[in-house]
Structure formats: structure tokens, C-alpha cells
Design an enzyme around this catalytic site. Structure first.
Site, PDB file in Angstrom:
ATOM      1  N   PHE A 108       0.859  -1.181   0.000  1.00 14.25           N
ATOM      2  CA  PHE A 108       0.000   0.000   0.000  1.00 14.25           C
ATOM      3  C   PHE A 108       0.903   1.240   0.000  1.00 14.25           C
ATOM      4  O   PHE A 108       1.845   1.328   0.783  1.00 14.25           O
ATOM      5  CB  PHE A 108      -0.926   0.008   1.217  1.00 14.25           C
ATOM      6  CG  PHE A 108      -1.961   1.089   1.131  1.00 14.25           C
ATOM      7  CD1 PHE A 108      -2.966   1.022   0.170  1.00 14.25           C
ATOM      8  CD2 PHE A 108      -1.913   2.189   1.969  1.00 14.25           C
ATOM      9  CE1 PHE A 108      -3.908   2.036   0.063  1.00 14.25           C
ATOM     10  CE2 PHE A 108      -2.862   3.200   1.861  1.00 14.25           C
ATOM     11  CZ  PHE A 108      -3.854   3.129   0.912  1.00 14.25           C
ATOM     12  N   LYS A 205     -11.453  -2.239   8.208  1.00 17.91           N
ATOM     13  CA  LYS A 205     -11.813  -3.042   7.039  1.00 17.91           C
ATOM     14  C   LYS A 205     -12.599  -4.265   7.522  1.00 17.91           C
ATOM     15  O   LYS A 205     -13.752  -4.148   7.915  1.00 17.91           O
ATOM     16  CB  LYS A 205     -10.541  -3.423   6.280  1.00 17.91           C
ATOM     17  CG  LYS A 205      -9.791  -2.213   5.696  1.00 17.91           C
ATOM     18  CD  LYS A 205      -8.510  -2.643   4.999  1.00 17.91           C
ATOM     19  CE  LYS A 205      -7.723  -1.446   4.478  1.00 17.91           C
ATOM     20  NZ  LYS A 205      -8.400  -0.749   3.375  1.00 17.91           N
TER      21      LYS A 205
END
Lengths: 392, 392
Positions: A108, A205
Site C-alpha cells: 500500500f 476493514k
């Protein structure tokens, strides 16, 4: 598996829980208690009487238990970016004679950005070596100080072999950091068995902690008391309320704490974690694979212009699937308009998360039908699906 | 001034708003909206449709307006400790040829700890020079890179002369950071007029943002685009959703953002800031002085064994007052038991905050009466007031 524990809007098939988990029904009541009965009624005493001060470690243990981390080896706080910085600074200190941080271009970006910022701050000639994900193994060499990877690629869902890469790294004296952002609550993880020194992750998440829920950091228990924290805040001090002028790190994982914990976010997360009671990660994983295989097979049958951008072998994927899709942005907007919420990642990926806690095979079949209709009838060409918004 | 906007428990005189502000009545409704109507109903779309992504700058402007900061020069996020690190790293970069960070021993310890951690991380021979608060001026010399002070002492309430110290520092090329933790919402502050380069602060004290509310950072507008962020997270990137591999700082104050903002805390803070609408800081300040003078005079009259530990001149104090008090811990426990909530700071200070938004002269008189009775009748000697809890 637990659909009735979530508040999913009517008519929505939510396939973006890999970005922001939906609202667990247990959260509003808990948050209301924290606000009224704790902040409102206890005021400053909440830090003791409501257990606020211990939430970062108590919740750390709850999450750690899902990830094969020993009690007392995980603590919550800050954001994932900050936790990456902390972990990398600590990892580099454990390998002071080496100058290479190895990562991959599937990491990421914020992890890479934080590494760049730290290495600039250190200004000691470190190199951030970013390679293709499938070339990581061959780039693990004895000049590498730290291997820093995200376990599951945020775009494709490709999953690294945590055990093999950790072992290869440690055989050459490389310290290992795993980012579990797309792993925690998505796939079985056993940090203890991996032997890796550090892990970090987020909780908004698959763990459904809510927007901006705090991050976590794991430090292998035998190392914790050797860590010299770069972000040496008062709540990582051995005696925060002695207000000494000099920093002395707390014993144990507490030393990875920094500032005052965000209690409202912690309370929401604590309630959100209740939905995991009694969930078997192995069962969840096999359900997740069944759902994603069903989706891939449906899409490939009914949407011939889409190309799978995730590994075909489900053992090499996390709990998400992406397709390359021309005009992907507009297609995703059309999907969302028709109740199937996934997301788009530039330049051309449409991305879907598989979260068996609140998705079932009926949802998947319906999502395939809607996607097929959008592609077949070119519904994505509607002008209203073309305008880009700031956050995609 | 605004007592009816706060939920203060019956029978409580809350004189610890300098540590954790009480619950504004506007918060629960707002938080419930954020949870149900935004997170629950909008899901991932909340980042755009509910304006979550812009909250750090929007709230930054709200707080900045209270502190004389130009629009676009303040951003919210993280904890105060993290913001200290960011500010100090940036300040040192502006003065790369000097090696001294000057602070004082009245600074909040976490600021000093974070500085120690940063200087260790830099490992470039910097010295953290910590002097007595009244010796700061004479220690501002041309070898000092950065002057880093907390405006108002967390224990005594002593207030530095922001204008004079900033000018003296800048005359010698010293970059200045002010920690406004005990200033924001407590005393008039004009960062623009001060000319200081940086300010940081927290929002859970006088701004009533709730436990663990986010911190803020101010950067003088002419400098923002010269800052090379040490904590270079994706939300400080020029194009976070382009997911580039290399960090490029955003233009303006956005570059001081790091990771995903804590939306539940932001929403609570946003609602809490509503109570400031129409409040004149000058009027608040004169009320605060009137309340603290009334308290000091009452205590000195009725509690002869207590010694004022704060500056006697109200112009040299912030919005809090401390007394030296033998057996101070037990005395404070007795006070809390009888409804007067202040706090204790080792070794012997009892500390009281004056927050005219929800305290009036009747509260002060009652607090003096109760304290006088506790001292006169030795009520603090009760065994139940002797046991120390973890957080004091």
C-alpha cells in the site's frame, strides 16, 4: 454467517468491506453508553472507572487472539501509517549495520511513503528497494535490514506466502514487518508461527471498527523489551503519571503506545469485535473462497469483456477479487447505483471484497446478475456515472 | 455563559475541564447521525457524501479561527504527541545548521519525550536543553535551532509571554513551536500576530471534544509549502487516490495529514465546537479571571494550610489554579467524593480548571465551602481517600 448482526441498507449488496466494514448493530448502543454513562457521567474518572486507559492493550489482546499473537504482544492506537513508521524505525534499530529496506510495488503506497519519510529523517544512506511482488524472494539478500510487505495486495488480492518469505528473510538476518491491513479478519494468520518480528494493521476493514478506527501493532514478545521507540510518547512511558522529564519506556507492548487513545473509536471497535465471538477463521476462509470462486465463475461466464486481475488459485488470494475493466470507473458507479457496492482502483480495476460474515451465495448471484446486465446493456454509459468524485 | 449546553451530572462542580472537557449536549445526536446516517447508511460513500475526508481541514479552520490562524493553516489529526514530533521535525529542517532544541521543565513531559525520541532517531548530535521556565528568555541564543514551549504550564497554570519569547527567538533566527494544549479555548491566542512558525494542541480539554479527541497543528502559511513532512502518510500526499509509489507532499496544510482520520472523534468534536458559536474570547477570559480570583481569595481565607502554587497575577496565569497541599492526593479524593472534581499532580498539587462556559460564581463559592470543610474537619483522613488509582 452473522448477517443479522450488521446494519446493511435495504437493497445493498456490500462488497467493499475490504475498504470500510459496515456498521455492526452492537456499535450504536455501546457508543451511546460510552458517551452518556462514561464521558457524560464519569467525566475525567472514565480513564480509571470505565477502563479507558487499558483499552489499547485489552483490544490489542482481542485482535491478537485472532492473529495468533500471544497475549500482551499487540496494542491499539494511532493510524496504520504511524504504526508502520514505529515498526520500521524499531526494525532498523535491530539491524543497525544494514542499509536496505526491501518492499514491493504491491505494498500500500502509504507504507512506502512512511518509509521514505523515515529514511529521509534518518538521513543515514538507507535505500528503499521496491521490487515486483513475485521478485521479493530473490531480492532477499544479506544486505537487507528489513523486509516490509503487505501480506495481501490492496488491488489484486494477491497474497504473499508469509511463512516462506519470513523464513527466507530471517535465514539471512533480515527483520520482517507484515502489514495485515487486508488480512486481519479476512484470512487465517498466525503471527506466532510465522516468527516475524513485527506486524501492523488497521481495524476499519474486515474488523468493522468504523471510519478511522485505530490501528494495531504487534511486536514479537521476546523483542519487546529491546525496542527503543522512535515515537516515545507519554503513554509509552513506564510511569506516565509520574510526569518525569526523561523518557523511560514501559515494559512490554505498552511502550508502543504514544498519545491519548481515541476512546470513542476504541469503544466502537470493541463492540464491533463482538461479532467475531465464536467465528472459526478456517470456516470463514472456506466460505470466503466459495463466495469468490462463485463470483469469478459467474462473471467470467456472463461478462466476457472483463479479465480477472487476481490470482486464479484461491490459495494465493486474500478475501477480495479484482477484474480489469475498460471504463471501470463508470462501471463501478453503475454497479453502486444498482446496489452492488465495490470500488474502483485506477487505472482500470473494479474490486470486490468477500466477507462471509454478512455476504451469502444469494448476494453473489445477484451481484453477478446486476454486473452482467450493466455490461450487456451498456448501462455504465449513462452520463451520471462518468463524473469522478474526490475519493474513489 | 453556556451551562445549559453541557451535560454536567447533578451535584458535580466540574473543575477539571482543563484535563477532559464535559459532554456537550450536542454531541450524542451528532454522533448518532454519523453512526446511523453516515457509516450505517452511506457505508464507504461517507468519505465523499458525508464530507469525512475534509473534516481534518474543515475542523482545522474552525479551531484556527479561535486562535488567530489564517484559514487553511490548521489541520486536525493524530494525537498531540504525534503533532509535536511532526512540528519539531519540520522546525529542525528549517534550521539545519543548529543543534539545540530549547525547552523548559514546565513543558508537558510528553513533548519532551517526543523530542528525545526524534533527536535519538535523527542521531545527529542535537541537544535537548531543558531550563527553568523563568530562564527561557536568557537561554535563547544563536545556537538554538528551535524553541519548543507549552504556552501554559499544565501544573501551575503559569503562562509564557508568547509574543515576547517568539520575538526574542526569531530575532536570533530560532524557529518557534507553541503547544497550546492548555490555551485553546482557555485564553485569547493570536498565532498570526505572534509570528510563530508552528503551534500544536489538543481538543479534549477546553474544546470539549471528548476522550482522545484529535490534535491539531498550525503551520505559518508562508512556510507550509517548504515543509518536508517526516510523517509522510498517504493523506498528506498530493494525490492520495492516485496510489503513486513515491511520496509527493500535498500543497498547503494537507501535507501535515498522515493517515485515515478518526471520523467518530471528529464528529464529536465538530458538534462540541458548536458551543463556541458567538463566544467572545475576551469576555471568556475576563470571566475566567473573575472565577479564579474568587476561588483563590476564598481558599486563602478559609484554608490557611494551602499555598498558592500558581502565579498570583492573573495576567500571568492561564485558566487554571493549583495549590500546594500536604496529603493533596487524599484531599482531592475527598473533594471529588463531595462533588468538586479537580485533579492531583504529584507530588503535592491540587489543581482546578476555570471554564466559564459551564462554571459560575455560585459554583466557585460552593467549591470553596466544600474544600474548607474538608480541611477544617480533616475529612480527607478517611481511609477510602488514601488508595491511589492508576490515573490521577
Amino acid at each position: 454467517m452473522k448477517k443479522d448482526l450488521f446494519q446493511i441498507p435495504d437493497g445493498v449488496i456490500y462488497m467493499d468491506g475490504n475498504s470500510l466494514g459496515p456498521l455492526p448493530k452492537s456499535v450504536p448502543t455501546r457508543l451511546s453508553q460510552t458517551v452518556h454513562d462514561e464521558w457524560g457521567a464519569m467525566l475525567i474518572k472514565g480513564w480509571n472507572d470505565a477502563g479507558w486507559m487499558d483499552m489499547p492493550t485489552r483490544l490489542g489482546d482481542r485482535i491478537g487472539a485472532m492473529l495468533g499473537c500471544a497475549n500482551g504482544s499487540v496494542v491499539l492506537g494511532d493510524t496504520l501509517s504511524i504504526k508502520v513508521y514505529q515498526a520500521l524505525a524499531a526494525a532498523l534499530n535491530l539491524n543497525p549495520d544494514r542499509r536496505v529496506v526491501l518492499s514491493d510495488n504491491g505494498n500500500f503506497p502509504s507504507d512506502l511513503y512512511m518509509a521514505q519519510g523515515l529514511l529521509n529523517t534518518l538521513n543515514r544512506g538507507h535505500e528503499l528497494r521496491v521490487v515486483d511482488p513475485d521478485k521479493v524472494l530473490e531480492h532477499i539478500t544479506s544486505d537487507v535490514a528489513v523486509l516490509m510487505l503487505t501480506h495481501i495486495d490492496y488491488r489484486s488480492g494477491r497474497m504473499h506466502d508469509m511463512l516462506a518469505l519470513t523464513k527466507a528473510a530471517q535465514d539471512l538476518g533480515v527483520v520482517v514487518i507484515w502489514d495485515l491491513a487486508h488480512s486481519a479478519g479476512a484470512v487465517p494468520v498466525d503471527m506466532g508461527a510465522s516468527g516475524a518480528e513485527f506486524a501492523v494493521g488497521c481495524t476499519y476493514k474486515y474488523l468493522n471498527g468504523g471510519p478511522g478506527a485505530p490501528a494495531f501493532i504487534y511486536v514479537r514478545p521476546d523483542l519487546i523489551d529491546r525496542i527503543d521507540p522512535s515515537l516515545s510518547g507519554w503513554l509509552g512511558h513506564d510511569a506516565p503519571f509520574a510526569f518525569e522529564l526523561g523518557y523511560r519506556p514501559a515494559g512490554g507492548i505498552d511502550r508502543m503506545r504514544v498519545g491519548t487513545p481515541p476512546i470513542l473509536q476504541m469503544a466502537a471497535l470493541d463492540a464491533a469485535l463482538d461479532v467475531w465471538d465464536g467465528v472459526s477463521m478456517d470456516e470463514l476462509r472456506s466460505n470466503s473462497i466459495a463466495l469468490s470462486e462463485r463470483f469469478i465463475s459467474g462473471v467470467e461466464q456472463h461478462c466476457p469483456t472483463l479479465t480477472l486481475a487476481s490470482p486464479r488459485d484461491p490459495q494465493l488470494r486474500g478475501s477480495q477479487v479484482s477484474f480489469q475493466c475498460e471504463n471501470g470507473y463508470a462501471v463501478m458507479q453503475a454497479l453502486i447505483h444498482h446496489g452492488v457496492v465495490g470500488d474502483f482502483r485506477a487505472p482500470d480495476l473494479i474490486r470486490f471484497g468477500f466477507t462471509p460474515l454478512y455476504l451469502d451465495s444469494g448476494d453473489i448471484d445477484q451481484a453477478v446478475d446486476i454486473l452482467a446486465r450493466i455490461m450487456r446493456d451498456n448501462l455504465w454509459q449513462d452520463a451520471k456515472f462518468q463524473t469522478r468524485s474526490a475519493v474513489t
